[in-house]
Design a protein around this motif. Structure first.
Motif, PDB file in Angstrom:
ATOM      1  N   TYR A  88     -27.144  -5.141  18.889  1.00 32.80           N
ATOM      2  CA  TYR A  88     -25.841  -5.221  18.225  1.00 32.80           C
ATOM      3  C   TYR A  88     -25.948  -4.710  16.799  1.00 32.80           C
ATOM      4  N   GLN A  89     -25.041  -3.805  16.437  1.00 35.83           N
ATOM      5  CA  GLN A  89     -25.022  -3.332  15.050  1.00 35.83           C
ATOM      6  C   GLN A  89     -23.695  -3.742  14.408  1.00 35.83           C
ATOM      7  N   PRO A  90     -23.769  -4.389  13.223  1.00 40.73           N
ATOM      8  CA  PRO A  90     -22.525  -4.873  12.611  1.00 40.73           C
ATOM      9  C   PRO A  90     -21.667  -3.746  12.038  1.00 40.73           C
ATOM     10  N   PHE A 102     -19.150  -6.074  16.135  1.00 40.72           N
ATOM     11  CA  PHE A 102     -20.490  -5.578  16.460  1.00 40.72           C
ATOM     12  C   PHE A 102     -20.334  -4.470  17.475  1.00 40.72           C
ATOM     13  N   GLU A 103     -21.117  -3.387  17.296  1.00 37.96           N
ATOM     14  CA  GLU A 103     -21.160  -2.378  18.358  1.00 37.96           C
ATOM     15  C   GLU A 103     -22.310  -2.728  19.285  1.00 37.96           C
ATOM     16  N   ALA A 104     -22.019  -2.791  20.581  1.00 41.81           N
ATOM     17  CA  ALA A 104     -23.044  -3.080  21.582  1.00 41.81           C
ATOM     18  C   ALA A 104     -23.744  -1.775  21.956  1.00 41.81           C
ATOM     19  N   LEU A 105     -25.069  -1.738  21.796  1.00 43.18           N
ATOM     20  CA  LEU A 105     -25.834  -0.520  22.095  1.00 43.18           C
ATOM     21  C   LEU A 105     -26.958  -0.854  23.068  1.00 43.18           C
ATOM     22  N   SER A 106     -27.042  -0.099  24.140  1.00 43.33           N
ATOM     23  CA  SER A 106     -28.023  -0.431  25.167  1.00 43.33           C
ATOM     24  C   SER A 106     -29.428  -0.007  24.747  1.00 43.33           C
ATOM     25  N   ARG A 107     -30.401  -0.739  25.227  1.00 40.33           N
ATOM     26  CA  ARG A 107     -31.813  -0.486  24.940  1.00 40.33           C
ATOM     27  C   ARG A 107     -32.607  -0.572  26.235  1.00 40.33           C
ATOM     28  N   TRP A 108     -33.631   0.288  26.342  1.00 38.49           N
ATOM     29  CA  TRP A 108     -34.477   0.252  27.540  1.00 38.49           C
ATOM     30  C   TRP A 108     -35.935   0.162  27.131  1.00 38.49           C
ATOM     31  N   VAL A 165     -17.691   3.598  26.087  1.00 38.62           N
ATOM     32  CA  VAL A 165     -17.305   3.962  27.448  1.00 38.62           C
ATOM     33  C   VAL A 165     -17.468   5.475  27.613  1.00 38.62           C
ATOM     34  N   SER A 166     -18.289   5.875  28.575  1.00 40.50           N
ATOM     35  CA  SER A 166     -18.532   7.296  28.825  1.00 40.50           C
ATOM     36  C   SER A 166     -17.396   7.906  29.619  1.00 40.50           C
ATOM     37  N   SER A 167     -17.277   9.212  29.510  1.00 37.75           N
ATOM     38  CA  SER A 167     -16.144   9.844  30.196  1.00 37.75           C
ATOM     39  C   SER A 167     -16.247   9.706  31.718  1.00 37.75           C
ATOM     40  N   MET A 225     -12.002   6.266  18.514  1.00 38.36           N
ATOM     41  CA  MET A 225     -12.543   7.596  18.811  1.00 38.36           C
ATOM     42  C   MET A 225     -13.864   7.740  18.063  1.00 38.36           C
ATOM     43  N   ASP A 226     -14.945   7.881  18.837  1.00 37.29           N
ATOM     44  CA  ASP A 226     -16.307   7.919  18.303  1.00 37.29           C
ATOM     45  C   ASP A 226     -16.664   9.326  17.817  1.00 37.29           C
ATOM     46  N   ASP A 227     -17.648   9.412  16.945  1.00 34.73           N
ATOM     47  CA  ASP A 227     -18.253  10.694  16.525  1.00 34.73           C
ATOM     48  C   ASP A 227     -17.219  11.717  16.079  1.00 34.73           C
ATOM     49  N   ASP A 249     -18.189  10.649  12.124  1.00 39.32           N
ATOM     50  CA  ASP A 249     -19.589  10.839  12.507  1.00 39.32           C
ATOM     51  C   ASP A 249     -20.519  10.806  11.292  1.00 39.32           C
ATOM     52  N   ARG A 250     -21.735  10.313  11.539  1.00 37.86           N
ATOM     53  CA  ARG A 250     -22.651  10.123  10.415  1.00 37.86           C
ATOM     54  C   ARG A 250     -23.110  11.428   9.766  1.00 37.86           C
ATOM     55  N   SER A 251     -22.989  12.542  10.480  1.00 38.60           N
ATOM     56  CA  SER A 251     -23.409  13.818   9.874  1.00 38.60           C
ATOM     57  C   SER A 251     -22.564  14.161   8.646  1.00 38.60           C
ATOM     58  N   VAL A 285     -23.826   4.856   7.378  1.00 40.58           N
ATOM     59  CA  VAL A 285     -23.903   4.581   5.937  1.00 40.58           C
ATOM     60  C   VAL A 285     -25.306   4.056   5.627  1.00 40.58           C
ATOM     61  N   GLU A 286     -26.049   4.827   4.855  1.00 48.80           N
ATOM     62  CA  GLU A 286     -27.438   4.460   4.583  1.00 48.80           C
ATOM     63  C   GLU A 286     -27.669   4.122   3.125  1.00 48.80           C
ATOM     64  N   GLU A 287     -26.740   4.499   2.245  1.00 48.02           N
ATOM     65  CA  GLU A 287     -26.975   4.268   0.825  1.00 48.02           C
ATOM     66  C   GLU A 287     -25.759   3.661   0.145  1.00 48.02           C
ATOM     67  N   GLY A 304     -23.905   1.066   9.417  1.00 44.07           N
ATOM     68  CA  GLY A 304     -25.067   1.907   9.109  1.00 44.07           C
ATOM     69  C   GLY A 304     -26.282   1.095   8.725  1.00 44.07           C
ATOM     70  N   PHE A 305     -27.398   1.795   8.590  1.00 41.19           N
ATOM     71  CA  PHE A 305     -28.672   1.143   8.311  1.00 41.19           C
ATOM     72  C   PHE A 305     -28.661   0.392   6.978  1.00 41.19           C
ATOM     73  N   LEU A 306     -27.794   0.794   6.035  1.00 41.47           N
ATOM     74  CA  LEU A 306     -27.703   0.071   4.760  1.00 41.47           C
ATOM     75  C   LEU A 306     -27.420  -1.408   5.013  1.00 41.47           C
TER      76      LEU A 306
HETATM   77  P1  C2E Z   1     -23.169   6.087  19.046  1.00 45.25           P
HETATM   78  O1  C2E Z   1     -22.153   5.448  19.922  1.00 45.25           O
HETATM   79  O2  C2E Z   1     -22.688   7.080  18.057  1.00 45.25           O
HETATM   80  O3  C2E Z   1     -23.938   4.890  18.340  1.00 45.25           O
HETATM   81  C1  C2E Z   1     -24.387   4.908  17.013  1.00 45.25           C
HETATM   82  C2  C2E Z   1     -25.814   5.394  16.945  1.00 45.25           C
HETATM   83  O4  C2E Z   1     -26.127   5.678  15.593  1.00 45.25           O
HETATM   84  C3  C2E Z   1     -26.830   4.325  17.398  1.00 45.25           C
HETATM   85  O5  C2E Z   1     -27.906   5.012  18.009  1.00 45.25           O
HETATM   86  C4  C2E Z   1     -27.257   3.721  16.067  1.00 45.25           C
HETATM   87  O6  C2E Z   1     -28.547   3.128  16.104  1.00 45.25           O
HETATM   88  C5  C2E Z   1     -27.251   4.943  15.181  1.00 45.25           C
HETATM   89  N1  C2E Z   1     -27.053   4.584  13.779  1.00 45.25           N
HETATM   90  C6  C2E Z   1     -26.279   3.599  13.287  1.00 45.25           C
HETATM   91  N2  C2E Z   1     -26.324   3.563  11.945  1.00 45.25           N
HETATM   92  C7  C2E Z   1     -27.130   4.578  11.564  1.00 45.25           C
HETATM   93  C8  C2E Z   1     -27.589   5.056  10.274  1.00 45.25           C
HETATM   94  O7  C2E Z   1     -27.246   4.552   9.227  1.00 45.25           O
HETATM   95  N3  C2E Z   1     -28.421   6.129  10.288  1.00 45.25           N
HETATM   96  C9  C2E Z   1     -28.836   6.725  11.443  1.00 45.25           C
HETATM   97  N4  C2E Z   1     -29.656   7.750  11.356  1.00 45.25           N
HETATM   98  N5  C2E Z   1     -28.439   6.288  12.669  1.00 45.25           N
HETATM   99  C10 C2E Z   1     -27.592   5.232  12.720  1.00 45.25           C
HETATM  100  P2  C2E Z   1     -28.494   4.552  19.426  1.00 45.25           P
HETATM  101  O8  C2E Z   1     -28.426   3.070  19.567  1.00 45.25           O
HETATM  102  O9  C2E Z   1     -29.810   5.235  19.574  1.00 45.25           O
HETATM  103  O10 C2E Z   1     -27.463   5.144  20.474  1.00 45.25           O
HETATM  104  C11 C2E Z   1     -27.330   6.518  20.656  1.00 45.25           C
HETATM  105  C12 C2E Z   1     -26.115   6.839  21.494  1.00 45.25           C
HETATM  106  O11 C2E Z   1     -26.303   6.437  22.851  1.00 45.25           O
HETATM  107  C13 C2E Z   1     -24.851   6.131  21.031  1.00 45.25           C
HETATM  108  O12 C2E Z   1     -24.301   6.807  19.937  1.00 45.25           O
HETATM  109  C14 C2E Z   1     -24.002   6.214  22.287  1.00 45.25           C
HETATM  110  O13 C2E Z   1     -23.406   7.466  22.378  1.00 45.25           O
HETATM  111  C15 C2E Z   1     -25.048   6.099  23.383  1.00 45.25           C
HETATM  112  N6  C2E Z   1     -25.072   4.725  23.899  1.00 45.25           N
HETATM  113  C16 C2E Z   1     -25.830   3.671  23.532  1.00 45.25           C
HETATM  114  N7  C2E Z   1     -25.555   2.585  24.282  1.00 45.25           N
HETATM  115  C17 C2E Z   1     -24.577   2.958  25.147  1.00 45.25           C
HETATM  116  C18 C2E Z   1     -23.856   2.278  26.198  1.00 45.25           C
HETATM  117  O14 C2E Z   1     -24.031   1.085  26.469  1.00 45.25           O
HETATM  118  N8  C2E Z   1     -22.929   3.012  26.883  1.00 45.25           N
HETATM  119  C19 C2E Z   1     -22.684   4.327  26.582  1.00 45.25           C
HETATM  120  N9  C2E Z   1     -21.749   4.975  27.293  1.00 45.25           N
HETATM  121  N10 C2E Z   1     -23.329   4.980  25.613  1.00 45.25           N
HETATM  122  C20 C2E Z   1     -24.262   4.313  24.897  1.00 45.25           C
END
Ligand code: C2E
Ligand code: CA
Ligand code: CA
Length: 325
Positions: A88-90, A102-108, A165-167, A225-227, A249-251, A285-287, A304-306
């Motif tokens: 989870y990222q806040p 919190f954004e839910a992000l999957s890990r393996w 949610v993926s397309s 809308m992501d990215d 997007d972070r870029s 957001v890192e700084e 962001g990582f900040l």
């Molecule tokens: P995303 O949805 O754009 O998620 C944000 C990504 O940016 C995460 O990478 C996060 O760790 C990273 N991030 C956040 N803050 C910062 C920062 O300050 N600096 C940098 N350099 N990176 C930052 P993560 O967790 O590796 O996920 C990568 C991508 O994988 C996600 O991009 C998303 O597109 C996809 N993903 C992850 N979990 C899921 C899921 O459960 N379902 C789907 N459909 N896609 C997922």
């Protein structure tokens, strides 16, 4: 070269390009489909390296293909064996400093291969259809956590869960019901969930997407809308589809303070979203200097990582407890 020549269909001039994969047959090729498989790999390399070119299949590609196959077959087991977890990222409100979601992000975590990044396995999950199962797992799991947190601490009533949610997932016509069920199962209101989509979902499935998004919005699930800025970023999407929030997007955030172009893009997006009544979240957001600039632009939410990297559920719970005093 001849395919590259533009041609006319009715009033339109059509431009097209070709990507070619070339393979030289050898003793490893026992059947015609072996040859086609390698040619196909080479063709995908040609596409990924910018299209409009040819690529010759080589040994490295072979290794990459083997690794991919391994990941693919292991991914099926990963889900079965519960090796997929959720971090989870806040997402913070910059005015109050509070966690708003919190954004839910999957890990393996794989015993032998180690940590495999979602950037690597999610695209494979999408191509193989396993994304349906993973997506559902992340949805149920993260909402379950949020419910649990809410029972422990009432401050979590103000925190939502944002799920990607993926397309491919919207081709599943039960998705809406599944979302509804996940909320009901955890006795959570619709406002507890946010759904993050990418532009490709709107492009590939415009009609289905609009049905889903407007239905979610009607029920009170916000759609993000992501990215934003990395795809076509067609402005027509912003009013055509039911969206509540744009994630920049972070870029663009990365070196905003030094890069005039990024700064111009971010401030233009901010201006536009204000007019269109859309919320904005700045990603990556890192700084601290980014925070100051974002505040000046009246961009009130950031991730962001900040503030924090994605963390496990215990750490996420503790983090929100200290932040949201
Ligand atoms: P995303 O949805 O754009 O998620 C944000 C990504 O940016 C995460 O990478 C996060 O760790 C990273 N991030 C956040 N803050 C910062 C920062 O300050 N600096 C940098 N350099 N990176 C930052 P993560 O967790 O590796 O996920 C990568 C991508 O994988 C996600 O991009 C998303 O597109 C996809 N993903 C992850 N979990 C899921 C899921 O459960 N379902 C789907 N459909 N896609 C997922
Ligand atoms: Ca996301
Ligand atoms: Ca993103």
């Amino acid at each position: 070269e001849s395919i590259q020549e533009p041609f006319q269909v009715d009033e339109s001039i059509i431009h097209t390009s070709t990507s070619v994969g070339v393979v030289i047959g050898n003793l490893n090729h026992l059947t015609s489909s072996d040859v086609l498989r390698d040619a196909d790999s080479a063709m995908y390399h040609a596409k990924n390296s910018g299209k409009s070119r040819y690529v010759l299949f080589d040994a490295e590609m072979h290794l990459a293909a083997l690794k991919r196959l391994k990941i693919e077959s292991e991914l099926r087991n990963a889900i079965k064996n519960h090796q997929i977890s959720v971090y989870y990222q806040p997402i913070l409100d910059l005015q109050t400093g509070h966690v708003v979601a919190f954004e839910a992000l999957s890990r393996w975590f794989h015993e032998e291969l180690g940590f495999i990044s979602p950037a690597e396995f999610i695209p494979i999950a999408e191509e193989t259809g396993l994304i349906h199962e993973i997506g559902l797992y992340v949805l149920h799991h993260s909402l379950g956590k949020l419910k649990y947190w809410r029972t422990l601490d009432e401050r979590f009533e103000n925190i939502a869960m944002s799920v990607n949610v993926s397309s491919q997932q919207i081709e599943n016509r039960n998705l809406l019901d599944e979302i509804e069920m996940a909320l009901q199962e955890n006795q959570l209101p619709h406002s507890a969930l946010k759904v993050e989509i990418t532009e490709s979902l709107l492009i590939e499935n415009a009609e289905l997407a609009e049905q889903l998004l407007s239905e979610l919005t009607k029920r009170g699930v916000k759609v993000l809308m992501d990215d934003f800025g990395t795809g076509f970023s067609a402005l027509s999407y912003l009013h055509k589809f039911s969206l509540s929030t744009i994630k920049i997007d972070r870029s663009f955030i990365k070196d905003m303070e030094a890069n005039d172009k990024n700064m111009a893009i971010v401030s233009s997006i901010a201006f536009m979203c204000e007019k269109l009544n859309l919320d904005i979240i700045a990603e990556g957001v890192e700084e601290q200097v980014h925070v100051e600039i974002l505040k000046e632009l009246s961009i009130n939410q950031a991730q962001g990582f900040l503030f924090s990297k994605p963390v496990d559920s215990e750490a996420a719970f503790a983090l929100a407890q200290t932040t949201n005093r």
